[in-house]
Enzyme design. Structure first.
Site, short mmCIF file in Angstrom:
data_model
loop_
_atom_site.label_atom_id
_atom_site.label_comp_id
_atom_site.label_asym_id
_atom_site.label_seq_id
_atom_site.Cartn_x
_atom_site.Cartn_y
_atom_site.Cartn_z
N ARG A 23 73.55 5.39 142.90
CA ARG A 23 72.29 5.63 143.62
C ARG A 23 71.06 5.42 142.75
O ARG A 23 70.10 4.77 143.17
CB ARG A 23 72.23 7.08 144.14
CG ARG A 23 72.82 7.29 145.49
CD ARG A 23 73.45 8.65 145.52
NE ARG A 23 74.49 8.69 144.52
CZ ARG A 23 75.73 8.27 144.76
NH1 ARG A 23 76.06 7.85 145.94
NH2 ARG A 23 76.65 8.24 143.81
N THR A 24 71.05 6.03 141.58
CA THR A 24 69.80 6.02 140.80
C THR A 24 69.46 4.60 140.37
O THR A 24 68.34 4.13 140.55
CB THR A 24 69.94 6.95 139.58
OG1 THR A 24 70.43 8.21 140.03
CG2 THR A 24 68.60 7.14 138.89
N LYS A 37 76.58 -2.16 119.13
CA LYS A 37 76.60 -2.59 117.72
C LYS A 37 75.91 -1.58 116.83
O LYS A 37 75.69 -1.83 115.65
CB LYS A 37 75.89 -3.95 117.58
CG LYS A 37 76.46 -5.05 118.44
CD LYS A 37 75.59 -6.30 118.27
CE LYS A 37 75.58 -7.14 119.52
NZ LYS A 37 74.44 -8.05 119.55
N ARG A 48 68.99 5.95 131.88
CA ARG A 48 70.01 6.99 132.00
C ARG A 48 70.83 6.95 130.72
O ARG A 48 71.22 5.87 130.24
CB ARG A 48 70.93 6.76 133.19
CG ARG A 48 72.13 7.71 133.15
CD ARG A 48 72.90 7.75 134.41
NE ARG A 48 72.11 8.38 135.47
CZ ARG A 48 72.61 8.70 136.66
NH1 ARG A 48 73.88 8.46 136.92
NH2 ARG A 48 71.86 9.26 137.58
N HIS A 104 67.27 15.59 135.48
CA HIS A 104 67.32 14.39 136.32
C HIS A 104 66.08 14.44 137.22
O HIS A 104 66.19 14.68 138.43
CB HIS A 104 68.61 14.40 137.13
CG HIS A 104 68.98 13.09 137.77
ND1 HIS A 104 68.10 12.02 137.88
CD2 HIS A 104 70.13 12.68 138.37
CE1 HIS A 104 68.71 11.03 138.51
NE2 HIS A 104 69.94 11.40 138.81
#
Ligand code: CP
Length: 305
Positions: free
Chosen positions: A51-52, A80, A101, A129
Site C-alpha cells: 500500500r504505502t 554493498k 521505508r 508510520h
C-alpha cells in the site's frame, strides 16, 4: 528543509489543511493532474510494502510527476554497505522528494539530517508510520465527520504496531478522546505511549478482552501481529490469533462503529466482515493515495520546488 519523520512534525492545523486538500483532490482530481509535472519522487523501500509504496507512486503519477526508486534493499547499493546518509545525498541529485521505508528505527531521521530534498518517513521498524496516520485521520474524518469525543479501540499487536503508536500520538492532540487498548499482556503498548496519555491526562483503559469493550467503541482499529518483529517464532505462533474479528463478535457493536485496519490483514479480521458497511479498511487504503498527494504538494511547495 521540511521533512515528515514523526506525525508531531505537523501541527493539528497543518493536518486539518492536508485533510482539506485531500478531500478537494477527491472532489476535483483534474485540478491536480499537472501540479507536479517535471518533478520526481524517489521511493526508497528497504523493507516490503504494498500500500504505502504503490499509493506513493500512484499519488505522484496522478499529480503528473514521475517516480524512481527501489522496492528491495538488495537491489540498492546498501547491499554493498552504503550508508543511508550517503544514499540520500545521491538521491538528492536525481529526485525532488523522497519517501523512505526502512527496517531500522530512526533511519529516515538520519537520512533527513543529511538530505537536500524533503524526506518522508514511510515506516521505520516498529517505531512510526506518519503517512499511515494521515491516512487513518482522513478516514476517520470522512467516516465520522470529527475526532473530538470519540472512543477509539486499538486491538492486536500494540507493542510492535508502528501505526498504533503514531495514531495514538496524533489523536492525543484532540479533545475528549477515550482510548481503549486491547491486546495480550505480551503485546501491550510501549510505556512511552502510555506516558504520553498520562502526561496529557487522557482517558485510557487496557484490557485483554475485546468482547467486553465492543459496545463502547466508535472506532475499532484492528492490527496484525507483526511476525517480522518477533525474535521467537514459537511466541509469534502462540499470539498470532489472539483476536479474530467475526460477524458474530460485531453483533453487540454500535451501528455506526467504523472498523479500520492499516493492512495487510493476516487472520485478525474474517473475510466475512468485509461486507459489513462498518468495515472501511479498503476505503482507508484508497484514502492513503489522496492524503499522500496532499503531502507531496505541501512539502514540495515548502521546499520551493
Ligand atoms: N499499511 C501499510 O503500511 O501497508 P504496506 O506495508 O503494504 O505498505
Amino acid at each position: 528543509m521540511r521533512h515528515l519523520i514523526d506525525i508531531l512534525d505537523l501541527t493539528t492545523a497543518e493536518i486539518d489543511e492536508l485533510i482539506e486538500t485531500a478531500n478537494d483532490i477527491i472532489q476535483n482530481p483534474a485540478a491536480y493532474a499537472h501540479k507536479c509535472e517535471g518533478k520526481k519522487l524517489a521511493a526508497l523501500f528497504f523493507e516490503p510494502s504494498t500500500r504505502t509504496r504503490l499509493s506513493f507512486e500512484a499519488a505522484m503519477y496522478e499529480l503528473g510527476g514521475h517516480v524512481i526508486g527501489f522496492s528491495d534493499a538488495g537491489n540498492s547499493s546498501s547491499a554493498k554497505g552504503e550508508s543511508v546518509a550517503d544514499t540520500i545525498k545521491m538521491i538528492g541529485c536525481y529526485a525532488d522528494i523522497a519517501a523512505m521505508r526502512h527496517f531500522k528505527e530512526g533511519a529516515p531521521l538520519v537520512a533527513a539530517m543529511r538530505s537536500d530534498i524533503p524526506v518522508i518517513n514511510a515506516g521505520d521498524g516498529g517505531h512510526n508510520h506518519p503517512t499511515q496516520t494521515l491516512t487513518d485521520l482522513l478516514t476517520i474524518k470522512r467516516e465520522k465527520g470529527h475526532f473530538d469525543g470519540l472512543t477509539v479501540g486499538f486491538c492486536g499487536d500494540l507493542k510492535f504496531g508502528r501505526t498504533v503508536h503514531s495514531l495514538i500520538t496524533a489523536l492525543s492532540r484532540y479533545e475528549n478522546i477515550k482510548f481503549v487498548l486491547i491486546s495480550p499482556q505480551e503485546l501491550k503498548v510501549p510505556s512511552y505511549v502510555k506516558d504520553l496519555l498520562k502526561e496529557k491526562g487522557l482517558s485510557y483503559k487496557q484490557t485483554t478482552d475485546l468482547d467486553s469493550v465492543m459496545p463502547e467503541l466508535d472506532i475499532l482499529y484492528m492490527t496484525r501481529v507483526q511476525r517480522e518483529r518477533f525474535f521467537n517464532e514459537e511466541e509469534y505462533l502462540r499470539l498470532k490469533d489472539s483476536y479474530i474479528l467475526t460477524p458474530e463478535k460485531l453483533k453487540c457493536a454500535k451501528e455506526d462503529l467504523r472498523i479500520l485496519h492499516p493492512l495487510p490483514r493476516v487472520n485478525e479480521i474474517a473475510v466475512a466482515v468485509d461486507d459489513d458497511p462498518r468495515a472501511c479498511y479498503f476505503r482507508q487504503a484508497l484514502n492513503g493515495k489522496f492524503i499522500r498527494m496532499a503531502l507531496i504538494l505541501k512539502l514540495l511547495e515548502e521546499a520551493g520546488k
